[in-house]
Design a protein around this motif. Structure first.
Motif, PDB file in Angstrom:
ATOM      1  N   ALA A  22       0.818  -1.223   0.000  1.00  0.00           N
ATOM      2  CA  ALA A  22       0.000   0.000   0.000  1.00  0.00           C
ATOM      3  C   ALA A  22       0.851   1.273   0.000  1.00  0.00           C
ATOM      4  N   ASP A  23       2.148   1.138   0.240  1.00  0.00           N
ATOM      5  CA  ASP A  23       3.033   2.291   0.332  1.00  0.00           C
ATOM      6  C   ASP A  23       3.198   2.955  -1.044  1.00  0.00           C
ATOM      7  N   SER A  24       3.226   4.261  -1.069  1.00  0.00           N
ATOM      8  CA  SER A  24       3.373   5.000  -2.333  1.00  0.00           C
ATOM      9  C   SER A  24       4.720   4.746  -3.001  1.00  0.00           C
ATOM     10  N   ARG A  25       5.683   4.212  -2.273  1.00  0.00           N
ATOM     11  CA  ARG A  25       6.998   3.902  -2.846  1.00  0.00           C
ATOM     12  C   ARG A  25       7.028   2.557  -3.569  1.00  0.00           C
ATOM     13  N   TRP A  26       5.953   1.778  -3.422  1.00  0.00           N
ATOM     14  CA  TRP A  26       5.903   0.490  -4.112  1.00  0.00           C
ATOM     15  C   TRP A  26       5.912   0.750  -5.613  1.00  0.00           C
ATOM     16  N   PRO A  27       6.756   0.034  -6.373  1.00  0.00           N
ATOM     17  CA  PRO A  27       6.842   0.261  -7.827  1.00  0.00           C
ATOM     18  C   PRO A  27       5.499   0.013  -8.525  1.00  0.00           C
ATOM     19  N   ASP A  38       1.833 -14.164   4.350  1.00  0.00           N
ATOM     20  CA  ASP A  38       3.067 -13.595   4.890  1.00  0.00           C
ATOM     21  C   ASP A  38       4.250 -13.666   3.935  1.00  0.00           C
ATOM     22  N   GLU A  39       3.995 -13.943   2.641  1.00  0.00           N
ATOM     23  CA  GLU A  39       5.101 -14.109   1.700  1.00  0.00           C
ATOM     24  C   GLU A  39       4.686 -13.677   0.304  1.00  0.00           C
ATOM     25  N   LEU A  40       5.598 -12.984  -0.370  1.00  0.00           N
ATOM     26  CA  LEU A  40       5.351 -12.570  -1.747  1.00  0.00           C
ATOM     27  C   LEU A  40       6.619 -12.650  -2.566  1.00  0.00           C
ATOM     28  N   LEU A  41       6.424 -12.680  -3.873  1.00  0.00           N
ATOM     29  CA  LEU A  41       7.517 -12.604  -4.838  1.00  0.00           C
ATOM     30  C   LEU A  41       7.160 -11.493  -5.799  1.00  0.00           C
ATOM     31  N   THR A  42       8.058 -10.541  -5.949  1.00  0.00           N
ATOM     32  CA  THR A  42       7.854  -9.478  -6.925  1.00  0.00           C
ATOM     33  C   THR A  42       8.964  -9.553  -7.954  1.00  0.00           C
ATOM     34  N   PHE A  43       8.603  -9.388  -9.215  1.00  0.00           N
ATOM     35  CA  PHE A  43       9.591  -9.499 -10.282  1.00  0.00           C
ATOM     36  C   PHE A  43      10.289  -8.164 -10.446  1.00  0.00           C
ATOM     37  N   GLY A  44      11.578  -8.160 -10.101  1.00  0.00           N
ATOM     38  CA  GLY A  44      12.390  -6.957 -10.098  1.00  0.00           C
ATOM     39  C   GLY A  44      13.013  -6.776  -8.723  1.00  0.00           C
ATOM     40  N   GLU A  45      13.870  -5.784  -8.629  1.00  0.00           N
ATOM     41  CA  GLU A  45      14.550  -5.513  -7.365  1.00  0.00           C
ATOM     42  C   GLU A  45      13.701  -4.636  -6.467  1.00  0.00           C
ATOM     43  N   ASP A  47      14.234  -2.091  -2.938  1.00  0.00           N
ATOM     44  CA  ASP A  47      15.167  -1.430  -2.031  1.00  0.00           C
ATOM     45  C   ASP A  47      14.976  -2.008  -0.630  1.00  0.00           C
ATOM     46  N   GLU A  48      16.033  -2.603  -0.090  1.00  0.00           N
ATOM     47  CA  GLU A  48      15.937  -3.232   1.220  1.00  0.00           C
ATOM     48  C   GLU A  48      15.516  -2.247   2.302  1.00  0.00           C
ATOM     49  N   SER A  49      16.010  -1.022   2.238  1.00  0.00           N
ATOM     50  CA  SER A  49      15.635  -0.045   3.273  1.00  0.00           C
ATOM     51  C   SER A  49      14.140   0.275   3.209  1.00  0.00           C
ATOM     52  N   PHE A  50      13.565   0.281   2.009  1.00  0.00           N
ATOM     53  CA  PHE A  50      12.126   0.485   1.862  1.00  0.00           C
ATOM     54  C   PHE A  50      11.360  -0.653   2.533  1.00  0.00           C
ATOM     55  N   VAL A  51      11.744  -1.901   2.239  1.00  0.00           N
ATOM     56  CA  VAL A  51      11.073  -3.056   2.830  1.00  0.00           C
ATOM     57  C   VAL A  51      11.206  -3.013   4.347  1.00  0.00           C
ATOM     58  N   LYS A  52      12.409  -2.736   4.830  1.00  0.00           N
ATOM     59  CA  LYS A  52      12.656  -2.716   6.281  1.00  0.00           C
ATOM     60  C   LYS A  52      11.895  -1.576   6.979  1.00  0.00           C
ATOM     61  N   SER A  53      11.580  -0.510   6.246  1.00  0.00           N
ATOM     62  CA  SER A  53      10.797   0.571   6.854  1.00  0.00           C
ATOM     63  C   SER A  53       9.363   0.121   7.132  1.00  0.00           C
ATOM     64  N   CYS A  54       8.893  -0.879   6.399  1.00  0.00           N
ATOM     65  CA  CYS A  54       7.555  -1.425   6.626  1.00  0.00           C
ATOM     66  C   CYS A  54       7.569  -2.563   7.636  1.00  0.00           C
ATOM     67  N   VAL A  61      15.074 -11.794  -0.010  1.00  0.00           N
ATOM     68  CA  VAL A  61      15.979 -12.690  -0.707  1.00  0.00           C
ATOM     69  C   VAL A  61      15.824 -12.500  -2.215  1.00  0.00           C
ATOM     70  N   GLU A  62      16.948 -12.437  -2.929  1.00  0.00           N
ATOM     71  CA  GLU A  62      16.882 -12.434  -4.393  1.00  0.00           C
ATOM     72  C   GLU A  62      16.375 -13.792  -4.839  1.00  0.00           C
ATOM     73  N   GLU A  63      15.483 -13.799  -5.813  1.00  0.00           N
ATOM     74  CA  GLU A  63      14.853 -15.038  -6.277  1.00  0.00           C
ATOM     75  C   GLU A  63      15.090 -15.208  -7.770  1.00  0.00           C
ATOM     76  N   THR A  64      15.661 -16.352  -8.153  1.00  0.00           N
ATOM     77  CA  THR A  64      15.920 -16.624  -9.579  1.00  0.00           C
ATOM     78  C   THR A  64      15.406 -18.001 -10.004  1.00  0.00           C
TER      79      THR A  64
END
Length: 133
Positions: A22-27, A38-45, A47-54, A61-64
């Motif tokens: 819901a954050d306005s910083r979400w791509p 409690d788990e999601l996968l988003t395609f693309g990178e 910002d860890e600091s953005f995630v940690k702020s929530c 984790v990077e997922e390939t």
């Protein structure tokens, strides 16, 4: 036919993930699959600091290990008619996602108005391609 999708997996609380999305910083327009509350996968990178702020305790984790193919709704519908025992969600619920067996292969599908994204994990790619295409 399926292409490797690189992305970011985030494990958090339900509140943490809902806050993140819901954050306005979400791509905007970012393709994202919710595996569970409690788990999601988003395609693309992400910002860890953005995630940690929530959620300062979130696991990031990077997922390939996922591969996907985009199909038109007509192509996707035909694929499901031929290889699936369950009905796709109704168009009025798009964008949405579903998961289940397609040709006996565990598959996640993102349903959008213009295209459907079929996503499988790497161990199932060969079997999916052989059975479906």
């Amino acid at each position: 036919m399926l292409e490797r999708m690189t992305g970011t997996r985030v494990v958090s609380t339900q509140v943490g993930l809902e806050s993140l999305l819901a954050d306005s910083r979400w791509p905007a327009g970012r393709r994202t699959i919710r595996f569970a509350f409690d788990e999601l996968l988003t395609f693309g990178e992400l910002d860890e600091s953005f995630v940690k702020s929530c959620d300062p305790h979130a696991i990031i984790v990077e997922e390939t290990s996922f591969f996907a193919v985009s199909l038109s709704p007509d192509e996707g519908s035909r694929l499901l008619e031929n290889h699936c025992e369950w009905e796709p969600p109704s168009e009025d619920s798009f964008p949405t996602q579903a998961q289940g067996a397609v040709a006996g292969i565990p598959t996640k599908i993102l349903f959008e108005q213009a295209q459907w994204l079929f996503v499988v994990q790497s161990p199932y790619v060969k079997g999916f391609e052989e059975r479906v295409f």
